[in-house]
Scaffold this active site. Sequence first.
Site, PDB file in Angstrom:
ATOM      1  CE  LYS A   1       6.056  -6.109   2.553  1.00 57.86           C
ATOM      2  NZ  LYS A   1       4.471  -6.492   3.375  1.00 57.86           N
TER       3      LYS A   1
ATOM      4  CG  HIS B   1      -0.758   4.088   4.344  1.00 61.65           C
ATOM      5  ND1 HIS B   1      -1.568   3.862   5.647  1.00 61.65           N
ATOM      6  CD2 HIS B   1      -0.427   2.940   3.761  1.00 61.65           C
ATOM      7  CE1 HIS B   1      -1.411   2.536   5.769  1.00 61.65           C
ATOM      8  NE2 HIS B   1      -0.600   2.086   4.774  1.00 61.65           N
TER       9      HIS B   1
ATOM     10  CB  SER C   1      -7.371   0.525   8.047  1.00 58.87           C
ATOM     11  OG  SER C   1      -6.537   1.316   7.297  1.00 58.87           O
TER      12      SER C   1
ATOM     13  NE  ARG D   1       0.514  -0.111  11.393  1.00 59.51           N
ATOM     14  CZ  ARG D   1       0.372  -0.712  10.142  1.00 59.51           C
ATOM     15  NH1 ARG D   1      -0.348   0.055   9.193  1.00 59.51           N
ATOM     16  NH2 ARG D   1       0.750  -1.566  10.020  1.00 59.51           N
TER      17      ARG D   1
ATOM     18  CB  CYS E   1      -1.066   0.011   1.210  1.00 61.39           C
ATOM     19  SG  CYS E   1      -0.297  -0.398   2.732  1.00 61.39           S
TER      20      CYS E   1
END
Lengths: 346, 346
Positions: free
Chosen positions: A223, A252, A162, A245, A132
């Site tokens: 990633k 985000h 989430s 986070r 994401c």
Amino acid sequence: MSNQKLYNVAIVGTTGAVGQQIIRLLDERNFPVKELKLLASKRSAGTKVQFKDREVTIEEATPNSFEGVDIAFFSAGGDVSKELVPHAVKSGAVCIDNTSAYRMDPGTPLVVPEVNAHKIQEHKGVIANPNCSTTQMVVALKPLHDRYGISRVIVSTYQAVSGAGNRAIDEMYKQSREVLEGKSVQPDILPVGSLPVKHQIAFNAIPQIDKFWENGFTNEEMKMILETKKIMGDESIEVTATCVRIPVAFGHSESVYIELNSDFEMEEVRKLLADAPGLVLVDNPEAQQYPLATEATGKLDTYVGRLRRDLSNPRALNMWIVSDNLLKGAAWNSVQIGEYLIAEKN
Amino acid sequence: MSNQKLYNVAIVGTTGAVGQQIIRLLDERNFPVKELKLLASKRSAGTKVQFKDREVTIEEATPNSFEGVDIAFFSAGGDVSKELVPHAVKSGAVCIDNTSAYRMDPGTPLVVPEVNAHKIQEHKGVIANPNCSTTQMVVALKPLHDRYGISRVIVSTYQAVSGAGNRAIDEMYKQSREVLEGKSVQPDILPVGSLPVKHQIAFNAIPQIDKFWENGFTNEEMKMILETKKIMGDESIEVTATCVRIPVAFGHSESVYIELNSDFEMEEVRKLLADAPGLVLVDNPEAQQYPLATEATGKLDTYVGRLRRDLSNPRALNMWIVSDNLLKGAAWNSVQIGEYLIAEKN
């Protein structure tokens, strides 16, 4: 539309935060679904889910679940994908996988349609959906890379809970209530469900998403570093990431510093970003307008703002990129790949 | 200690978030207070405050408030400091000013004791206390700059709401309750009390702290850029900052990328940071240990972790710096300057 080809679609991970959004998007986007197969773990099998005018019963996902399936969306974790994707491919399904299982596999296209839709047709049964935090960033990087070339990106993320699933959202809200009531907090899930140490997320910032590599970076950070090169198709783009986070449910946010290979005019940058597909420029400091997680929630686009030339490096600029991590960061990017896939077939 | 010299101390901004912490620290640190003068706006005058065994009545701060005062702590906003500091200096008080009023004044020392305590003795009546986000960062930069030289810093902040005052904390908790109860939220204070547009802070991230400059940076970001050079005493250090408010009550966190002028060994960096004054190294990825805002709350030290060499630039490293913004970022740094000041006088 009446003669449109219809597809048998399966969703693996139906009950998860992303799976739920995929079902909603297939409906909203009028994806040409013939039969919808909702797959999940044994625990959820038997539950009924409404999809348009039909009631679909969730079935347990097994190697035999994919007979007759044309397109299978996977978002039930890397282990499930590693086990079941090969069976789905063998059955003839095209798998759109929203886990990390196949992302860095050289033979698997890793696709963000705004960036590299042409890779979709190269698939050998699997198309990987990126992480994401990477997805929303490359949507904004693409028009700049095409025009100026990007040499380097330094990104710090402000990631929504989430991304760790529905249980993590529940945990954040529960902890928030406890703090507001002056009660003590017992963290249970975050930062990483499968690791032993837990930290409070309510009214806190946790600089760990996923496990640590030996080099001191987290898997989430790696990633962003590795997937960006692959999606942009340019191994020379250097990325440094710090993934954090924060107590936000959806959306985000990313603080991104970008070094370009050539001189640029801010007005041109602004125009490139405003005109780019899937990207919305929200950048009016005087009116205190910039992208916000609360305002990106539920939207398919990626939002960019706080544009400014770097003061110490005239070939660098800074920006703030926000998108709904469950949508462009996951479900929407997957469904979008599905739309491209069937557009090619038609 | 019985023969210790005692000082008449004044606090301007007694009722604010920082003023309250200054009173607490003067008590806890056994600061040698003879008379304590608590000054505030007319609105708060008459309120009684307990300090050790005495009851002190808050008085309205006026140009005549500083007769006989030896040390005056200012934290009632830049306008109040600009108006009253000259009167306090004329009365013979040394002013420790926690506002932006005198920070960039060339004749005023801007001090973080761990970095440039020697500047304290150069004061001409005023010693400026830096912006909170700058203070904690330079504590961590100092040992690296001394050893390797720092050429460039790129920082993204995760700043606590208490930096905007007690009313902002109340607003965050109120909004959080409203979100949890499914009610609509009406933002009233943040991001900037004096500006017209308001944004929700609960479960959100706001990329604006203070007003915007014409160059697209906020005043908070420009403070980090300019104050860092002044405190470190090196105009060649380039800083890029993106300052973001997140739903945390106390404790600023910072994601910091640092380019050094020479090669380094990570083990040496680790030792330098672990041994530096005012700095605590919390860096054990295997045990998921790193600095956290919730754990830094109420502490005087600055915490650093997530140390890792950059993957694309071997002369750069990344870290995560956390400290209580009301303490090291404000009240404690001011009281600490006061302690150095009287240590020199004794």
